[in-house]
Design a protein around this motif. Structure first.
Motif, PDB file in Angstrom:
ATOM      1  N   TYR A  82       0.852  -1.198   0.000  1.00  0.00           N
ATOM      2  CA  TYR A  82       0.000   0.000   0.000  1.00  0.00           C
ATOM      3  C   TYR A  82       0.883   1.241   0.000  1.00  0.00           C
ATOM      4  O   TYR A  82       1.751   1.395   0.861  1.00  0.00           O
ATOM      5  CB  TYR A  82      -0.897  -0.037   1.230  1.00  0.00           C
ATOM      6  CG  TYR A  82      -2.109   0.856   1.127  1.00  0.00           C
ATOM      7  CD1 TYR A  82      -3.229   0.444   0.434  1.00  0.00           C
ATOM      8  CD2 TYR A  82      -2.105   2.104   1.728  1.00  0.00           C
ATOM      9  CE1 TYR A  82      -4.341   1.265   0.341  1.00  0.00           C
ATOM     10  CE2 TYR A  82      -3.208   2.930   1.638  1.00  0.00           C
ATOM     11  CZ  TYR A  82      -4.333   2.497   0.941  1.00  0.00           C
ATOM     12  OH  TYR A  82      -5.434   3.305   0.844  1.00  0.00           O
ATOM     13  N   GLU A  88       1.889   5.070   0.442  1.00  0.00           N
ATOM     14  CA  GLU A  88       1.521   6.159   1.357  1.00  0.00           C
ATOM     15  C   GLU A  88       2.506   7.328   1.217  1.00  0.00           C
ATOM     16  O   GLU A  88       3.640   7.145   0.764  1.00  0.00           O
ATOM     17  CB  GLU A  88       1.584   5.672   2.813  1.00  0.00           C
ATOM     18  CG  GLU A  88       0.497   4.700   3.205  1.00  0.00           C
ATOM     19  CD  GLU A  88      -0.823   5.397   3.488  1.00  0.00           C
ATOM     20  OE1 GLU A  88      -0.910   6.627   3.304  1.00  0.00           O
ATOM     21  OE2 GLU A  88      -1.764   4.698   3.883  1.00  0.00           O
ATOM     22  N   GLY A 143      -4.740   5.244  -1.942  1.00  0.00           N
ATOM     23  CA  GLY A 143      -5.837   6.203  -1.977  1.00  0.00           C
ATOM     24  C   GLY A 143      -5.310   7.506  -2.557  1.00  0.00           C
ATOM     25  O   GLY A 143      -4.428   8.116  -1.964  1.00  0.00           O
ATOM     26  N   THR A 175     -16.234   0.319  -1.666  1.00  0.00           N
ATOM     27  CA  THR A 175     -15.124   0.121  -0.728  1.00  0.00           C
ATOM     28  C   THR A 175     -15.663   0.104   0.702  1.00  0.00           C
ATOM     29  O   THR A 175     -16.720   0.665   1.006  1.00  0.00           O
ATOM     30  CB  THR A 175     -14.076   1.237  -0.853  1.00  0.00           C
ATOM     31  OG1 THR A 175     -14.679   2.479  -0.495  1.00  0.00           O
ATOM     32  CG2 THR A 175     -13.512   1.302  -2.264  1.00  0.00           C
ATOM     33  N   THR A 232     -17.160   2.685   3.129  1.00  0.00           N
ATOM     34  CA  THR A 232     -16.393   3.939   3.117  1.00  0.00           C
ATOM     35  C   THR A 232     -16.721   4.665   1.802  1.00  0.00           C
ATOM     36  O   THR A 232     -15.885   4.764   0.912  1.00  0.00           O
ATOM     37  CB  THR A 232     -14.883   3.654   3.225  1.00  0.00           C
ATOM     38  OG1 THR A 232     -14.507   2.672   2.219  1.00  0.00           O
ATOM     39  CG2 THR A 232     -14.509   3.113   4.591  1.00  0.00           C
ATOM     40  N   GLU A 236     -14.599   7.172  -0.178  1.00  0.00           N
ATOM     41  CA  GLU A 236     -13.357   6.704  -0.823  1.00  0.00           C
ATOM     42  C   GLU A 236     -13.629   5.984  -2.141  1.00  0.00           C
ATOM     43  O   GLU A 236     -12.674   5.582  -2.823  1.00  0.00           O
ATOM     44  CB  GLU A 236     -12.606   5.754   0.113  1.00  0.00           C
ATOM     45  CG  GLU A 236     -12.487   6.227   1.541  1.00  0.00           C
ATOM     46  CD  GLU A 236     -11.695   7.507   1.661  1.00  0.00           C
ATOM     47  OE1 GLU A 236     -10.841   7.759   0.797  1.00  0.00           O
ATOM     48  OE2 GLU A 236     -11.952   8.266   2.618  1.00  0.00           O
ATOM     49  N   CYS A 288     -11.601   7.031  -5.279  1.00  0.00           N
ATOM     50  CA  CYS A 288     -10.194   7.442  -5.213  1.00  0.00           C
ATOM     51  C   CYS A 288      -9.233   6.306  -4.858  1.00  0.00           C
ATOM     52  O   CYS A 288      -8.062   6.552  -4.623  1.00  0.00           O
ATOM     53  CB  CYS A 288     -10.016   8.622  -4.269  1.00  0.00           C
ATOM     54  SG  CYS A 288     -10.462   8.276  -2.596  1.00  0.00           S
ATOM     55  N   ILE A 289      -9.715   5.061  -4.856  1.00  0.00           N
ATOM     56  CA  ILE A 289      -8.811   3.932  -4.590  1.00  0.00           C
ATOM     57  C   ILE A 289      -8.305   3.374  -5.920  1.00  0.00           C
ATOM     58  O   ILE A 289      -9.096   3.016  -6.802  1.00  0.00           O
ATOM     59  CB  ILE A 289      -9.520   2.812  -3.789  1.00  0.00           C
ATOM     60  CG1 ILE A 289     -10.140   3.372  -2.502  1.00  0.00           C
ATOM     61  CG2 ILE A 289      -8.527   1.693  -3.471  1.00  0.00           C
ATOM     62  CD1 ILE A 289      -9.175   4.123  -1.600  1.00  0.00           C
ATOM     63  N   CYS A 298     -10.612  -2.754   3.356  1.00  0.00           N
ATOM     64  CA  CYS A 298      -9.254  -2.639   3.908  1.00  0.00           C
ATOM     65  C   CYS A 298      -9.223  -3.021   5.381  1.00  0.00           C
ATOM     66  O   CYS A 298     -10.247  -2.979   6.077  1.00  0.00           O
ATOM     67  CB  CYS A 298      -8.716  -1.216   3.725  1.00  0.00           C
ATOM     68  SG  CYS A 298      -9.599   0.050   4.632  1.00  0.00           S
ATOM     69  N   ASP A 356      -7.610   7.957   8.783  1.00  0.00           N
ATOM     70  CA  ASP A 356      -8.264   7.557   7.540  1.00  0.00           C
ATOM     71  C   ASP A 356      -7.991   6.078   7.265  1.00  0.00           C
ATOM     72  O   ASP A 356      -6.834   5.650   7.241  1.00  0.00           O
ATOM     73  CB  ASP A 356      -7.752   8.396   6.365  1.00  0.00           C
ATOM     74  CG  ASP A 356      -8.245   9.839   6.455  1.00  0.00           C
ATOM     75  OD1 ASP A 356      -9.262  10.080   7.135  1.00  0.00           O
ATOM     76  OD2 ASP A 356      -7.608  10.709   5.838  1.00  0.00           O
ATOM     77  N   TRP A 365      -8.378   4.385   4.501  1.00  0.00           N
ATOM     78  CA  TRP A 365      -7.732   4.129   3.213  1.00  0.00           C
ATOM     79  C   TRP A 365      -6.529   5.044   3.040  1.00  0.00           C
ATOM     80  O   TRP A 365      -6.576   6.196   3.090  1.00  0.00           O
ATOM     81  CB  TRP A 365      -8.701   4.352   2.071  1.00  0.00           C
ATOM     82  CG  TRP A 365      -9.691   3.247   1.950  1.00  0.00           C
ATOM     83  CD1 TRP A 365     -10.979   3.253   2.417  1.00  0.00           C
ATOM     84  CD2 TRP A 365      -9.509   1.969   1.317  1.00  0.00           C
ATOM     85  NE1 TRP A 365     -11.603   2.071   2.112  1.00  0.00           N
ATOM     86  CE2 TRP A 365     -10.713   1.264   1.430  1.00  0.00           C
ATOM     87  CE3 TRP A 365      -8.414   1.368   0.656  1.00  0.00           C
ATOM     88  CZ2 TRP A 365     -10.876  -0.031   0.909  1.00  0.00           C
ATOM     89  CZ3 TRP A 365      -8.578   0.100   0.147  1.00  0.00           C
ATOM     90  CH2 TRP A 365      -9.799  -0.603   0.265  1.00  0.00           C
TER      91      TRP A 365
END
Ligand SMILES: CC(C)(COP(=O)(O)OP(=O)(O)OC[C@H]1O[C@@H](n2cnc3c(N)ncnc32)[C@H](O)[C@@H]1OP(=O)(O)O)[C@@H](O)C(=O)NCCC(=O)NCCS
Length: 146
Positions: free
Chosen positions: A45, A47, A82, A103, A114, A117, A120-121, A138, A144, A146
């Motif tokens: 993931y 970030e 995200g 999601t 969610t 979101e 935007c994933i 998730c 947050d 995500w």
């Protein structure tokens, strides 16, 4: 970016972009589990992606993502992130695919949608079988999900 957002970026692998002694870019890759199609998919993931404002559109973001994507492809079954509205075109141009289905997050009180979101994933398919129009959930964390 909040303290929680930063905490989410820790514990994995960092891509750091230096110009001399100055840090001008950062991105990181942490392991999460995303539930999809009856599996808990081991996911890399992404970030904390950012390039200093006065150094953007010079390929720096792409260079950091290229490094992390190589790790995703070699070490995980899926890549995910995200995206901010501003960065969506950046990821799409790199082949990341917008998740089309609903999601959710596996919260301490069960699975909760969610909806904010949903658009935007982005995912980078690797080995796991995916139905982009299916559900994607998730694992839980403070801040947050995500
Ligand atoms: C998103 C971000 C990291 C991109 O970094 P960057 O170094 O500017 O990106 P690159 O120069 O490597 O861009 C590579 C390609 O991505 C696309 N791209 C990058 N930024 C874009 C933008 N704002 N709009 C549309 N396309 C964009 C383009 O296709 C670009 O190629 P080009 O410049 O030849 O047209 C940077 O804009 C940033 O730090 N934004 C603020 C923080 C943020 O939103 N981070 C993402 C959190 S999810």
């Amino acid at each position: 970016m909040t303290d929680r957002d930063w905490e989410h970026a820790l514990g994995g692998l960092h891509a750091l972009l230096w110009e001399g002694n100055e840090l001008i870019g950062h991105a990181s890759l942490v392991q999460r589990r995303l539930l999809h199609g009856g599996r808990a998919i081991r996911t890399g993931y992404v970030e904390g992606v950012g390039v200093r404002a006065d150094r953007r559109r010079r390929g720096h973001g792409a260079a950091m993502m290229e490094a992390l994507e190589q790790v995703v492809r070699r070490a995980y079954d899926l890549g995910a992130l995200g995206a901010t509205d501003q960065a969506a075109a950046f990821y799409a141009a790199r082949g990341w695919q917008l998740w089309q289905g609903p999601t959710s997050a596996l919260t301490p009180t069960g699975i909760q949608r969610t909806p904010d979101e949903d658009d935007c994933i982005y995912v980078l398919p690797v080995g796991a079988p995916l139905d982009l129009s299916g559900e994607l959930c998730c694992d839980w964390r403070d801040g947050d999900a995500w």
